[in-house]
Design a protein around this motif. Structure first.
Motif, short mmCIF file in Angstrom:
data_model
loop_
_atom_site.label_atom_id
_atom_site.label_comp_id
_atom_site.label_asym_id
_atom_site.label_seq_id
_atom_site.Cartn_x
_atom_site.Cartn_y
_atom_site.Cartn_z
N ASN A 139 -33.02 23.56 33.11
CA ASN A 139 -33.60 22.39 33.77
C ASN A 139 -34.19 21.39 32.78
OD1 ASN A 139 -33.03 23.44 36.35
ND2 ASN A 139 -34.90 24.66 36.34
N PHE A 140 -34.64 21.87 31.64
CA PHE A 140 -35.22 20.99 30.63
C PHE A 140 -34.10 20.19 29.96
CE2 PHE A 140 -36.49 20.07 26.26
CZ PHE A 140 -37.70 19.43 26.46
N HIS A 141 -34.23 18.87 29.96
CA HIS A 141 -33.20 18.06 29.32
C HIS A 141 -33.53 17.87 27.85
CE1 HIS A 141 -30.41 14.79 28.39
NE2 HIS A 141 -29.73 15.22 29.45
N GLU A 142 -32.53 18.08 27.02
CA GLU A 142 -32.72 18.07 25.57
C GLU A 142 -33.15 16.71 25.02
OE1 GLU A 142 -28.91 19.15 23.91
OE2 GLU A 142 -27.90 18.03 25.48
N SER A 143 -32.98 15.66 25.78
CA SER A 143 -33.40 14.33 25.31
C SER A 143 -34.91 14.21 25.23
CB SER A 143 -32.85 13.25 26.25
OG SER A 143 -33.41 13.38 27.55
N ARG A 144 -35.63 15.13 25.88
CA ARG A 144 -37.09 15.04 25.95
C ARG A 144 -37.79 15.57 24.70
NH1 ARG A 144 -39.88 17.65 30.53
NH2 ARG A 144 -41.59 16.38 29.68
N TYR B 26 -29.93 16.99 19.20
CA TYR B 26 -29.65 15.91 20.14
C TYR B 26 -29.98 14.55 19.55
CZ TYR B 26 -29.54 13.21 24.48
OH TYR B 26 -29.23 12.29 25.46
N HIS B 27 -31.13 14.44 18.88
CA HIS B 27 -31.57 13.16 18.33
C HIS B 27 -31.26 13.04 16.84
CE1 HIS B 27 -33.78 11.93 21.95
NE2 HIS B 27 -34.21 13.18 22.03
N PHE B 28 -31.69 14.04 16.09
CA PHE B 28 -31.61 13.95 14.63
C PHE B 28 -31.27 15.30 14.02
CE2 PHE B 28 -35.36 11.44 16.16
CZ PHE B 28 -34.79 10.18 16.06
N ALA B 29 -30.85 15.25 12.76
CA ALA B 29 -30.72 16.46 11.95
C ALA B 29 -31.87 16.47 10.94
CB ALA B 29 -29.38 16.51 11.24
N SER B 30 -33.06 16.24 11.45
CA SER B 30 -34.28 16.24 10.64
C SER B 30 -35.46 16.18 11.60
CB SER B 30 -34.34 15.02 9.71
OG SER B 30 -34.64 13.84 10.45
N SER B 31 -36.65 16.27 11.03
CA SER B 31 -37.85 16.02 11.81
C SER B 31 -37.95 14.53 12.14
CB SER B 31 -39.09 16.46 11.02
OG SER B 31 -39.06 17.84 10.76
N CYS B 32 -38.93 14.20 12.96
CA CYS B 32 -39.19 12.81 13.34
C CYS B 32 -40.70 12.66 13.52
CB CYS B 32 -38.42 12.44 14.60
SG CYS B 32 -39.03 13.27 16.09
N PRO B 33 -41.22 11.47 13.80
CA PRO B 33 -42.67 11.30 13.93
C PRO B 33 -43.30 12.26 14.94
CG PRO B 33 -41.63 9.17 13.73
CD PRO B 33 -40.51 10.17 13.85
N VAL B 34 -44.50 12.72 14.62
CA VAL B 34 -45.18 13.71 15.46
C VAL B 34 -45.72 13.09 16.75
CG1 VAL B 34 -45.82 15.17 13.51
CG2 VAL B 34 -47.40 13.36 14.26
N ASN B 35 -45.69 11.78 16.87
CA ASN B 35 -46.21 11.13 18.08
C ASN B 35 -45.09 10.54 18.92
OD1 ASN B 35 -45.54 9.14 16.27
ND2 ASN B 35 -47.49 8.01 16.41
N GLU B 36 -43.91 11.13 18.84
CA GLU B 36 -42.75 10.58 19.54
C GLU B 36 -42.47 11.27 20.87
OE1 GLU B 36 -38.25 9.38 18.12
OE2 GLU B 36 -40.01 8.98 16.87
N PHE B 37 -42.73 12.59 20.98
CA PHE B 37 -42.36 13.33 22.19
C PHE B 37 -43.60 13.99 22.78
CE2 PHE B 37 -38.42 13.14 19.74
CZ PHE B 37 -37.55 12.62 20.70
#
Length: 699
Positions: A344-349, A355-366
Motif C-alpha cells: 500500500n505504501f507508494h515508493e514515491s513518498r 525510485y528517486h535517486f541512487a544516493s541520499s537526499c536532503p533530510v527535510n524532503e520526505f
C-alpha cells in the motif's frame, strides 16, 4: 514504480500461473539489477580488488548470490545436480566478518569474470525454469519449494545494497558512472534539528506466519513492550549537524567513545566519516561514483560507534542524555508517522527502492506526519542488539541467517535506505550488523527513559544447539562417557602422525578441542553455523552458555568456561569453519586425521564425500567414521543410502559393507567398535544410541 527495481511479490493470490509470472519477473529484475550494480566497477581487473581488508574481492560477491540459489536448492533436495561444484564451494561463505568466514586470499583461485558471468547465466536459466515448473499452491508458505526460490531472490536483494556500499568504498579511480544510478543533484544548508514528542504506546513486534509478504525467520514470533513517552529528532542527523562534532575534536576525544569505539579508532585511524573526503582542508562527499561538494543537508553516513559517540558529545554539550532509539521506540515513531506497509505504501513518498535517486537526499524532503525519513534515505542505527522473538524458529533452508547474529554484537538498523528494496523496505524486516560496519546508514537520536533490556549472559536459545551443548559440554548420564572425548581418544590412539586434524561434523566443537591435546592444529567444520559458532565463541569469549531443558518450559541455565574445560592453552590450535562435507573448499587438505562424527547418514550424497576424502589426507593418514546408520529420506535420498535397505536382488545391504566396498581400494580397514552416546532431551527423557566406529588407514 521504479524503472530499476520492482516491488516484491505477495505470497497470496488465486491464479497460480499468474503468480509464477510475477515471481519470474521479480527474479529476473533482481538478477539483472544485481549485475547492473557490478557495472560500476571500472573494468574486470577491479573485480579482484578488496574495498576493505576484512572483505573478499568483489568477484566473490558477484558469484555468491547465484551459488546461494544452487546451494539452498541442493540442501533442500529441490534439485539433485550442481551447476558447478567448484564455484558453489568457493563462493559459498564469507560475508559478515565472522571467525568462520575465510577471507585469506591464498585459499582461493578465483575464476575469470567471464566464467562467473557464464555461470550466472546458467543459474538464471535454471531458476527461471524452476519457477515455472515447481509444485505450487497458494498462498506460498515457508515449507514450499517456491519459498526457497523467493529466499534466494531476497538474499540477492540484500547483496544489491551491501555491494553498493563496498563499491562506494572502492577508490574513486576504480569505479565509473552508470547512467541508471543518478545521484541527487540538489542540496542546501542543513536544517536545524528539533525534538518531537512520541506518545506512550504498547508496542507489539513480530509478524504472523500468515502474513502475505516474505519474511526472514527473525521476523516471526512475538515481543511486547510498553514504551513510555519520549522525544525523537525531527530529522536524521545531517552532514552539517555532524560537522560540529568533527570540528570540535569528537574523533580525538576518547571520553565520547566506549571500548569498542576506541578499538575502532585505533584500527581504522578514522578522524571523520568514511564517505567524507578531505581535500585542501575542505570536506567533500563521496557518492557511488563521484566526489562532490559537501551536501550539508544530506544525512551523514556513519557506523554505530560513530553515532553513539555523537550522542555522548551532544549529551555533554546540552546536559541532556541523548541516545539511539531502541527497536520498540522506532516502532512507536513508525506508528505515530502513520506509515503503511507494502504494497500500500507508494515508493514515491520516500527515498527508497531507487525510485528517486541512487544516493541520499536532503533530510527535510520526505515528511511523515511531521517526522522526516522514518523510512528511506539512510538506515538508522539503533541501540538494540538483535535478539530472537518469543516463538522464534530457525528456517532449515537458511539456518545461519539469524542465529549467529544473536550475540549482542550486532546492532539493529531501522527503516531503510535509498538502495533498499524487496524485504528490506517491509515494515517487519529486521537487519543487524556489527557496530563498526558501514552500510548506507546514519541515525536519529532520542531523549528517553525507556529501558535497554540488557542481558549479561546470552544463553543459547536454539533448542537443537542447546541440546548439543548439553551433549558435548554438559553432564554424562547412565554411566555412558562423553562421546566427543571418547572419539578423540580413539582418534589419537590410531593416528600415526599428529600435525593436523580435521573434525568434520564438529557440531559444537568439543572433540575439536580434545584433539588439540595431541595434534598441533585442528580444524572443526560443520554444515551449520548454528553449531560452529559455539566452538568459536568458546575460543573468542572464553565460555559457552546454554539452556538445558528440564520439564516443559522449565530450563536450567548452564555456563561452561574454557578454563573449567582446561582448554586455555589449546585455543590457538583450533579453528572453526562452515563447510559442506560433500563439497569442501580445496584449501581443506593435508590432514593426518579426518574424523567424520555421526555424519555419513546425514549427508545429501555420501559418495561425494567418500570418493574424494583420500585426496585430503596425507600419506599414512587416518579416516575415522562414526555413525548409528539412522538413514532417513529427509536427509538423504533413498537411492543414495549406503545401507539399511534390500537391494534389487533381495539382499540386505548394511552400511559397513558398503563402506568396505567404497573405501576398500584407497583405505585399509584397521578397526571396528561400538561406542554409546546419550543425548538429554529433558530431565526424564534421553536418547541412548550406539554408534559404530570404523578406523581406516590411507593406502
Amino acid at each position: 514504480m521504479s524503472n530499476l527495481s520492482m516491488y516484491p511479490v505477495t505470497l497470496d493470490g488465486n491464479d497460480i500461473q499468474k503468480k509464477r509470472q510475477e515471481i519470474k519477473k521479480y527474479f529476473d529484475n533482481t538478477f539483472s539489477l544485481y549485475e547492473k550494480v557490478f557495472e560500476l566497477l571500472k573494468d574486470d581487473d577491479v573485480f579482484y580488488k578488496q574495498s576493505e581488508l576484512t572483505r573478499h574481492p568483489m568477484i566473490f560477491y558477484f558469484g555468491h548470490t547465484a551459488t546461494f540459489f544452487v546451494n539452498k536448492l541442493i540442501s533442500m533436495k529441490i534439485i539433485n545436480e550442481r551447476v558447478d561444484a567448484s564455484f558453489e564451494s568457493i563462493f559459498a561463505v564469507g560475508v559478515d566478518e565472522m571467525s568462520w568466514d575465510d577471507v585469506d586470499a591464498k585459499n582461493y583461485a578465483w575464476p575469470s569474470v567471464d566464467e562467473v558471468r557464464e555461470y550466472r547465466a546458467k543459474v538464471r536459466e535454471m531458476v527461471d525454469e524452476l519457477i515455472m515448473t515447481l509444485p505450487l499452491t497458494l498462498p506460498i508458505t515457508d515449507d514450499s519449494d517456491m519459498w526457497v526460490i523467493i529466499m534466494g531472490i531476497e538474499h540477492e536483494r540484500i547483496h544489491i545494497e551491501t555491494s553498493l556500499v563496498l563499491h562506494r568504498q572502492m577508490p574513486i579511480e576504480f569505479v565509473k558512472e552508470v547512467s541508471e544510478f543518478k545521484a541527487c543533484s540538489h542540496s542546501s544548508d542543513a536544517p536545524t534539528n528539533e525534538m518531537i514528542s512520541i506518545k506512550s504506546q504498547h508496542i507489539e513486534l513480530g509478524k504472523d506466519k500468515k502474513h502475505p509478504l516474505y519474511g526472514w525467520d527473525n521476523e516471526y514470533g512475538t515481543y511486547e513492550e510498553d514504551v513510555q513517552e519520549f522525544k525523537t529528532s525531527k530529522y536524521l542527523v545531517s552532514n552539517g549537524e555532524f560537522m560540529e562534532f568533527v570540528e570540535n575534536g569528537g574523533y580525538q576525544t576518547k571520553e565520547f567513545w566506549d571500548d569498542e569505539g576506541v578499538e575502532f579508532l585505533e584500527n581504522s585511524g578514522a578522524s571523520y566519516p568514511t564517505f567524507w573526503v578531505l581535500e585542501d582542508s575542505t570536506y567533500k562527499y563521496r557518492t557511488l561514483s563521484e566526489i562532490i561538494e559537501m551536501p550539508l543537508d544530506w544525512p551523514v553516513d556513519v557506523n554505530a560507534l560513530e553515532a553513539e559517540a555523537f550522542c555522548r558529545y551532544k549529551s555533554q554539550k546540552n546536559g541532556v542524555t541523548y541516545s539511539l532509539p531502541s527497536e520498540a521506540e522506532y516502532r512507536a515513531i513508525y506508528n505515530q508517522s502513520r506509515l503503511e506497509d507494502l504494497p500500500n505504501f507508494h515508493e514515491s513518498r520516500a527515498n527508497l527502492n531507487f525510485y528517486h535517486f541512487a544516493s541520499s537526499c536532503p533530510v527535510n524532503e520526505f515528511s511523515f506526519n511531521g517526522i522526516f525519513d522514518v523510512v528511506g534515505n539512510v538506515w538508522q542505527w539503533s541501540r538494540s542488539p538483535i535478539r530472537a522473538f518469543e516463538g522464534f524458529e530457525v528456517h532449515e533452508a537458511y539456518d545461519d541467517f539469524s542465529v549467529p547474529t544473536f550475540d549482542d554484537k550486532h546492532a539493529l538498523i531501522l527503516g531503510s535506505s535509498w538502495a533498499s528494496s524487496g524485504n528490506l523496505i517491509m515494515k517487519h524486516s529486521r537487519y543487524a550488523f556489527r557496530k563498526h560496519f558501514y552500510q548506507n546508514a546514519g541515525f536519529r537520536y532520542v531523549i528517553s527513559d525507556n529501558s535497554n533490556n540488557e542481558e549479561t549472559d546470552i544463553y543459547e536459545s536454539d533448542e537443537l544447539v542447546s541440546q548439543y551443548c548439553e551433549f558435548q559440554y554438559g553432564d554424562t548420564h547412565f554411566g555412558v562417557k562423553n562421546f566427543a572425548i571418547e572419539c578423540a581418544k580413539i582418534a589419537s590412539k590410531f593416528a600415526i602422525n599428529k600435525t593436523k586434524a580435521l573434525d568434520l561434523g564438529c557440531a559444537t566443537g568439543r572433540a575439536t578441542y580434545e584433539l588439540a591435546k595431541d595434534f598441533d592444529e585442528v580444524e572443526g567444520i560443520d554444515f551449520s553455523v548454528r553449531f560452529v559458532q559455539v566452538g568459536a565463541k568458546l575460543k573468542e569469549d572464553g565460555f559457552v552458555a546454554f539452556h538445558s531443558r528440564e520439564e516443559g518450559e522449565l530450563v536450567q541455565n548452564k555456563k561452561i568456561s574454557i578454563k573449567e574445560l582446561g582448554y586455555e592453552n589449546l585455543k590457538d590450535r583450533v579453528s572453526f569453519w562452515q563447510g559442506d562435507a560433500c563439497n569442501l573448499k580445496p584449501n581443506f587438505n593435508s590432514y593426518d586425521l579426518v574424523i567424520a562424527t555421526n555424519l555419513i547418514d546425514r549427508l545429501y550424497n555420501p559418495r561425494l564425500f567418500l570418493d574424494t576424502i583420500d585426496e585430503r589426507l596425507n600419506e599414512d593418514g587416518i579416516l575415522i567414521i562414526t555413525s548409528p546408520y539412522t538413514w532417513q529420506e529427509s536427509s538423504t535420498a533413498k537411492e543414495l543410502w549406503l545401507g539399511g535397505f534390500v537391494d534389487a536382488n533381495g539382499v540386505e545391504v548394511r552400511t559397513i559393507d558398503s563402506l568396505k566396498v567404497v573405501l576398500g581400494e584407497k583405505f585399509e580397514l584397521l578397526h571396528i567398535q561400538d561406542l554409546d552416546f546419550v543425548i538429554k532431551e529433558t530431565a526424564r527423557k534421553y536418547q541412548h544410541t550406539i554408534s559404530q566406529v570404523s578406523v581406516w588407514k590411507k593406502r
